[in-house]
Design a protein around this motif. Structure first.
Motif, PDB file in Angstrom:
ATOM      1  N   ALA A  24      14.324  -0.508 -17.679  1.00 39.02           N
ATOM      2  CA  ALA A  24      13.964  -1.001 -16.081  1.00 39.02           C
ATOM      3  C   ALA A  24      12.051   0.233 -15.815  1.00 39.02           C
ATOM      4  O   ALA A  24      12.240   1.060 -16.164  1.00 39.02           O
ATOM      5  CB  ALA A  24      14.625  -0.258 -14.841  1.00 39.02           C
ATOM      6  N   VAL A  25      11.464  -0.474 -15.424  1.00 45.88           N
ATOM      7  CA  VAL A  25      10.173   0.909 -15.193  1.00 45.88           C
ATOM      8  C   VAL A  25       9.759   0.232 -14.328  1.00 45.88           C
ATOM      9  O   VAL A  25      10.505  -0.940 -13.003  1.00 45.88           O
ATOM     10  CB  VAL A  25       8.808  -0.431 -15.829  1.00 45.88           C
ATOM     11  CG1 VAL A  25       7.091   0.534 -15.693  1.00 45.88           C
ATOM     12  CG2 VAL A  25       9.385  -0.289 -17.570  1.00 45.88           C
ATOM     13  N   VAL A  26       9.511   1.895 -13.192  1.00 47.14           N
ATOM     14  CA  VAL A  26       8.566   1.639 -11.846  1.00 47.14           C
ATOM     15  C   VAL A  26       6.758   1.999 -12.121  1.00 47.14           C
ATOM     16  O   VAL A  26       6.622   2.493 -12.537  1.00 47.14           O
ATOM     17  CB  VAL A  26       8.421   3.047 -11.164  1.00 47.14           C
ATOM     18  CG1 VAL A  26       8.930   3.434 -10.066  1.00 47.14           C
ATOM     19  CG2 VAL A  26      10.754   2.963 -11.341  1.00 47.14           C
ATOM     20  N   ILE A  27       6.331   0.959 -11.806  1.00 52.15           N
ATOM     21  CA  ILE A  27       4.354   1.567 -11.246  1.00 52.15           C
ATOM     22  C   ILE A  27       4.581   2.630 -10.164  1.00 52.15           C
ATOM     23  O   ILE A  27       4.235   1.364  -9.601  1.00 52.15           O
ATOM     24  CB  ILE A  27       4.634  -0.036 -11.208  1.00 52.15           C
ATOM     25  CG1 ILE A  27       4.421  -1.105 -12.361  1.00 52.15           C
ATOM     26  CG2 ILE A  27       2.628  -0.080 -11.000  1.00 52.15           C
ATOM     27  CD1 ILE A  27       3.972  -0.597 -13.601  1.00 52.15           C
ATOM     28  N   ALA A  28       3.734   3.364 -10.721  1.00 51.84           N
ATOM     29  CA  ALA A  28       3.135   4.391  -9.764  1.00 51.84           C
ATOM     30  C   ALA A  28       1.823   4.985  -9.867  1.00 51.84           C
ATOM     31  O   ALA A  28       2.117   5.863 -10.171  1.00 51.84           O
ATOM     32  CB  ALA A  28       4.638   5.183  -9.631  1.00 51.84           C
ATOM     33  N   THR A  29       1.565   3.473 -10.579  1.00 57.77           N
ATOM     34  CA  THR A  29      -0.355   4.381 -11.213  1.00 57.77           C
ATOM     35  C   THR A  29      -1.443   4.133  -9.573  1.00 57.77           C
ATOM     36  O   THR A  29      -2.589   4.099  -9.828  1.00 57.77           O
ATOM     37  CB  THR A  29      -0.633   3.447 -12.038  1.00 57.77           C
ATOM     38  OG1 THR A  29      -0.464   1.674 -11.564  1.00 57.77           O
ATOM     39  CG2 THR A  29      -0.014   3.523 -13.729  1.00 57.77           C
ATOM     40  N   GLY A 170      -1.550  -4.267  -2.502  1.00 59.26           N
ATOM     41  CA  GLY A 170      -0.717  -3.744  -4.121  1.00 59.26           C
ATOM     42  C   GLY A 170       0.544  -4.639  -4.462  1.00 59.26           C
ATOM     43  O   GLY A 170       0.626  -6.276  -3.929  1.00 59.26           O
ATOM     44  N   LEU A 171       1.254  -4.380  -4.839  1.00 58.45           N
ATOM     45  CA  LEU A 171       2.529  -5.229  -5.880  1.00 58.45           C
ATOM     46  C   LEU A 171       2.895  -5.654  -4.774  1.00 58.45           C
ATOM     47  O   LEU A 171       3.625  -4.580  -3.852  1.00 58.45           O
ATOM     48  CB  LEU A 171       3.517  -4.143  -6.984  1.00 58.45           C
ATOM     49  CG  LEU A 171       2.744  -3.698  -7.922  1.00 58.45           C
ATOM     50  CD1 LEU A 171       3.093  -3.078  -9.114  1.00 58.45           C
ATOM     51  CD2 LEU A 171       2.362  -5.581  -8.896  1.00 58.45           C
ATOM     52  N   ARG A 172       4.132  -6.763  -4.862  1.00 58.06           N
ATOM     53  CA  ARG A 172       4.296  -7.178  -3.559  1.00 58.06           C
ATOM     54  C   ARG A 172       6.174  -7.106  -4.443  1.00 58.06           C
ATOM     55  O   ARG A 172       6.108  -7.498  -5.381  1.00 58.06           O
ATOM     56  CB  ARG A 172       4.585  -8.981  -4.037  1.00 58.06           C
ATOM     57  CG  ARG A 172       5.437  -9.398  -2.783  1.00 58.06           C
ATOM     58  CD  ARG A 172       5.565 -11.398  -3.033  1.00 58.06           C
ATOM     59  NE  ARG A 172       6.499 -11.418  -2.429  1.00 58.06           N
ATOM     60  CZ  ARG A 172       7.640 -12.374  -2.787  1.00 58.06           C
ATOM     61  NH1 ARG A 172       7.002 -13.322  -3.825  1.00 58.06           N
ATOM     62  NH2 ARG A 172       8.248 -13.155  -2.036  1.00 58.06           N
ATOM     63  N   ILE A 173       6.695  -6.191  -3.311  1.00 61.95           N
ATOM     64  CA  ILE A 173       8.382  -5.914  -3.265  1.00 61.95           C
ATOM     65  C   ILE A 173       9.394  -6.746  -1.911  1.00 61.95           C
ATOM     66  O   ILE A 173       8.355  -6.834  -1.582  1.00 61.95           O
ATOM     67  CB  ILE A 173       8.300  -4.246  -2.413  1.00 61.95           C
ATOM     68  CG1 ILE A 173       7.697  -3.612  -0.919  1.00 61.95           C
ATOM     69  CG2 ILE A 173       7.990  -3.405  -3.673  1.00 61.95           C
ATOM     70  CD1 ILE A 173       7.390  -2.286  -1.378  1.00 61.95           C
ATOM     71  N   GLY A 189       4.546   3.813  -3.955  1.00 68.29           N
ATOM     72  CA  GLY A 189       3.457   4.783  -3.339  1.00 68.29           C
ATOM     73  C   GLY A 189       2.099   3.399  -3.456  1.00 68.29           C
ATOM     74  O   GLY A 189       2.280   2.434  -3.288  1.00 68.29           O
ATOM     75  N   ASP A 190       0.866   4.045  -3.081  1.00 69.69           N
ATOM     76  CA  ASP A 190       0.109   3.053  -3.949  1.00 69.69           C
ATOM     77  C   ASP A 190      -0.157   1.470  -4.574  1.00 69.69           C
ATOM     78  O   ASP A 190      -1.249   1.084  -4.271  1.00 69.69           O
ATOM     79  CB  ASP A 190      -1.299   3.574  -3.794  1.00 69.69           C
ATOM     80  CG  ASP A 190      -1.553   4.984  -2.656  1.00 69.69           C
ATOM     81  OD1 ASP A 190      -1.171   5.160  -1.195  1.00 69.69           O
ATOM     82  OD2 ASP A 190      -2.868   5.476  -2.434  1.00 69.69           O
ATOM     83  N   ALA A 191       0.805   1.681  -5.469  1.00 75.01           N
ATOM     84  CA  ALA A 191       0.455   0.375  -6.282  1.00 75.01           C
ATOM     85  C   ALA A 191       0.908  -0.539  -5.422  1.00 75.01           C
ATOM     86  O   ALA A 191       1.063  -1.157  -6.072  1.00 75.01           O
ATOM     87  CB  ALA A 191       1.403   0.839  -7.620  1.00 75.01           C
ATOM     88  N   ALA A 192       2.156  -0.413  -4.733  1.00 79.90           N
ATOM     89  CA  ALA A 192       3.323  -1.603  -3.982  1.00 79.90           C
ATOM     90  C   ALA A 192       2.025  -1.132  -2.846  1.00 79.90           C
ATOM     91  O   ALA A 192       1.299  -0.668  -2.464  1.00 79.90           O
ATOM     92  CB  ALA A 192       4.510  -0.889  -3.496  1.00 79.90           C
ATOM     93  N   THR A 193       2.466  -2.890  -1.881  1.00 78.92           N
ATOM     94  CA  THR A 193       1.704  -2.905  -1.213  1.00 78.92           C
ATOM     95  C   THR A 193       2.257  -2.165   0.095  1.00 78.92           C
ATOM     96  O   THR A 193       3.304  -1.177  -0.101  1.00 78.92           O
ATOM     97  CB  THR A 193       1.796  -4.267  -0.643  1.00 78.92           C
ATOM     98  OG1 THR A 193       1.678  -4.778   0.652  1.00 78.92           O
ATOM     99  CG2 THR A 193       3.702  -4.443  -0.533  1.00 78.92           C
ATOM    100  N   ARG A 194       1.830  -1.492   1.175  1.00 79.26           N
ATOM    101  CA  ARG A 194       1.411  -0.699   2.435  1.00 79.26           C
ATOM    102  C   ARG A 194       2.048  -1.642   3.520  1.00 79.26           C
ATOM    103  O   ARG A 194       1.781  -1.597   4.644  1.00 79.26           O
ATOM    104  CB  ARG A 194       1.078   0.436   2.482  1.00 79.26           C
ATOM    105  CG  ARG A 194       0.991   1.149   1.983  1.00 79.26           C
ATOM    106  CD  ARG A 194       0.577   2.798   1.488  1.00 79.26           C
ATOM    107  NE  ARG A 194      -1.117   2.171   0.454  1.00 79.26           N
ATOM    108  CZ  ARG A 194      -2.115   2.108   0.349  1.00 79.26           C
ATOM    109  NH1 ARG A 194      -2.191   3.396   1.187  1.00 79.26           N
ATOM    110  NH2 ARG A 194      -2.665   2.538  -0.213  1.00 79.26           N
ATOM    111  N   GLU A 195       2.124  -2.379   3.250  1.00 76.24           N
ATOM    112  CA  GLU A 195       1.600  -4.060   4.752  1.00 76.24           C
ATOM    113  C   GLU A 195       3.141  -3.468   4.929  1.00 76.24           C
ATOM    114  O   GLU A 195       2.889  -4.110   6.225  1.00 76.24           O
ATOM    115  CB  GLU A 195       1.288  -5.232   3.667  1.00 76.24           C
ATOM    116  CG  GLU A 195       3.054  -5.673   3.709  1.00 76.24           C
ATOM    117  CD  GLU A 195       2.489  -6.912   2.308  1.00 76.24           C
ATOM    118  OE1 GLU A 195       1.642  -7.890   2.220  1.00 76.24           O
ATOM    119  OE2 GLU A 195       3.931  -7.966   2.521  1.00 76.24           O
TER     120      GLU A 195
END
Ligand SMILES: Cc1cc2nc3c(=O)[nH]c(=O)nc-3n(C[C@H](O)[C@H](O)[C@H](O)COP(=O)(O)OP(=O)(O)OC[C@H]3O[C@@H](n4cnc5c(N)ncnc54)[C@H](O)[C@@H]3O)c2cc1C
Length: 377
Positions: A24-29, A170-173, A189-195
């Motif tokens: 499992a990987v969390v993208i937090a870049t 950002g990445l769609r969650i 964080g900012d790597a994920a979408t803030r929509e």
């Protein structure tokens, strides 16, 4: 990238950035600010986006990615709050009508296309000036270094691109655990979408940091739970997913520095990115796609150049998702401005999903709930 429950694998990697999503990987870049030298953002080149896209992840709201912040022309500090107390003038010292930090930044962008623009924080009284110094001391660093008193002297300003760092794409969650569309891959964080928290505009303010902390917590928990359910992973195989800049190609190594500058030429100009229009976006995409074809055919550079090359490739990929999404949203909404569609249009009350590397695609995604519809406003 924070990797949860890593296990050693028999597959011996030869280059960095070739993690497989086996655990499992969390993208937090963070986001992507295209090496525009903005405060704290020159390490944010969209590397995690590229890595996730190579694993097949999708992005959303990438059209909301053209945040430009006011900064002194001679500095990198992009804190814009204090420009609420500024007057903005042209070369001759005439006040630029409508220019303002909030609601008048596009006027500044248009004026900058014609010539230099100056600011002076002349609307702050003595008491306010004292509070400013105490509350955000780093705002004053470039002034103190250059011997300019921003309250009594005017100084040249510019608008620096902060891209998705102060955008909302950002990445769609896909659920409350901040899972992406790739099993085992999470984003925070900012790597994920803030929509989901602020629709098409973020600006500054606490919601960004609040989102980083909250989504980091949820993503970490989700990733840990995913890894726990996998159980004992010994014997699992890892696969290389890295593409551009990481493989053998046409014998010409990928030149990260040159590529980064070429991408900047497409995303920095206000007439391309701040004020968008179908013809200009299309032409830019043609150039960006050609850069991608060249980059993906190139050889991996040597280890010293690898980091820069991957950063440039990530910037390039980000620019293509941005502009394809910008073309798909034929209206102006949030920070996304279309010269050819200047009004908000309710037919576009949906999210734009994008993805792909060699072939970038977009699709419309309906709002998931009333709550999300409100957030998109
Ligand atoms: C000038 C400015 C002012 C802001 N002010 C506020 C504010 O007042 N209030 C607020 O709430 N928010 C504010 N924000 C937004 C806030 O800073 C961000 O939302 C928050 O920092 C996001 O946290 P993050 O951990 O997701 O990403 P980041 O803080 O950007 O951290 C990402 C990290 O990933 C690292 N990284 C990137 N690529 C790689 C790689 N390939 N390998 C390893 N590591 C990598 C980077 O070096 C960085 O350390 C501001 C942003 C800016 C630019």
């Amino acid at each position: 990238m924070n990797r949860v429950n890593p296990e050693t694998s028999d597959d011996k990697p030869t280059k960095s950035c070739r993690e497989a999503v086996e655990f499992a990987v969390v993208i937090a870049t963070g986001g992507c600010a295209f090496l525009s030298k903005t405060l704290g953002s020159n390490v944010l080149t969209g590397d995690g986006y590229l890595l996730a896209a190579e694993a097949g992840a999708e992005f959303t709201s990438m059209e909301f990615s053209n945040a430009y912040a006011i900064s002194p022309a001679f500095g990198s500090v992009t804190k814009t709050l204090f420009y609420s107390w500024a007057s903005f003038t042209d070369e001759q010292g005439s006040v630029i009508p409508g220019a303002s930090s909030k609601g008048g930044r596009s006027v500044i962008a248009r004026a900058l296309r014609k010539g230099p623009v100056y600011a002076q924080l002349d609307q702050a009284d003595a008491e306010t000036q004292r509070h400013m110094r105490v509350s955000q001391p780093n705002f004053f660093l470039p002034f103190d270094r250059t011997g300019i008193d921003p309250f009594t002297q005017r100084f040249p300003i510019t608008l620096r691109l902060e891209g998705t760092v102060r955008g909302t794409g950002g990445l769609r969650i896909i659920d409350d655990s901040c899972a992406t569309t790739v099993p085992g891959l999470y984003a925070a964080g900012d790597a994920a979408t803030r929509e989901l928290i602020c629709g098409g505009f973020t600006g500054g303010g606490s919601h960004n940091a609040a989102w980083a902390m909250s989504s980091g917590y949820w993503a970490g928990q989700g990733a840990a739970e995913f890894a726990r359910q996998l159980g004992n992973t010994s014997g699992r195989q890892s696969f290389r997913r890295g593409t551009v800049g990481l493989r053998s190609g046409n014998g010409r190594p990928l030149q990260g520095g040159a590529l980064a500058r070429s991408v900047q030429d497409e995303v920095f100009p206000y007439e391309l990115n701040y004020f968008r229009e179908a013809g200009r976006l299309g032409e830019s995409l043609g150039r960006l796609d050609a850069l991608w074809s060249d980059a993906s055919a190139a050889d991996a550079p040597d280890d010293q150049e690898l980091l820069r090359a991957r950063e440039a490739a990530a910037m390039l990929a980000t620019a293509r998702w941005m502009y394809r999404s910008a073309l798909a949203r034929q209206e102006s909404r949030g920070m996304h401005r279309r010269d050819d569609y200047p009004e908000q249009d309710d037919r576009y009350l949906h999210f734009v999903t994008t993805g792909g590397l060699d072939d970038v695609w977009t699709s419309a995604r309906p709002l998931a709930s009333k709550q999300y519809a409100e957030a998109a406003e």
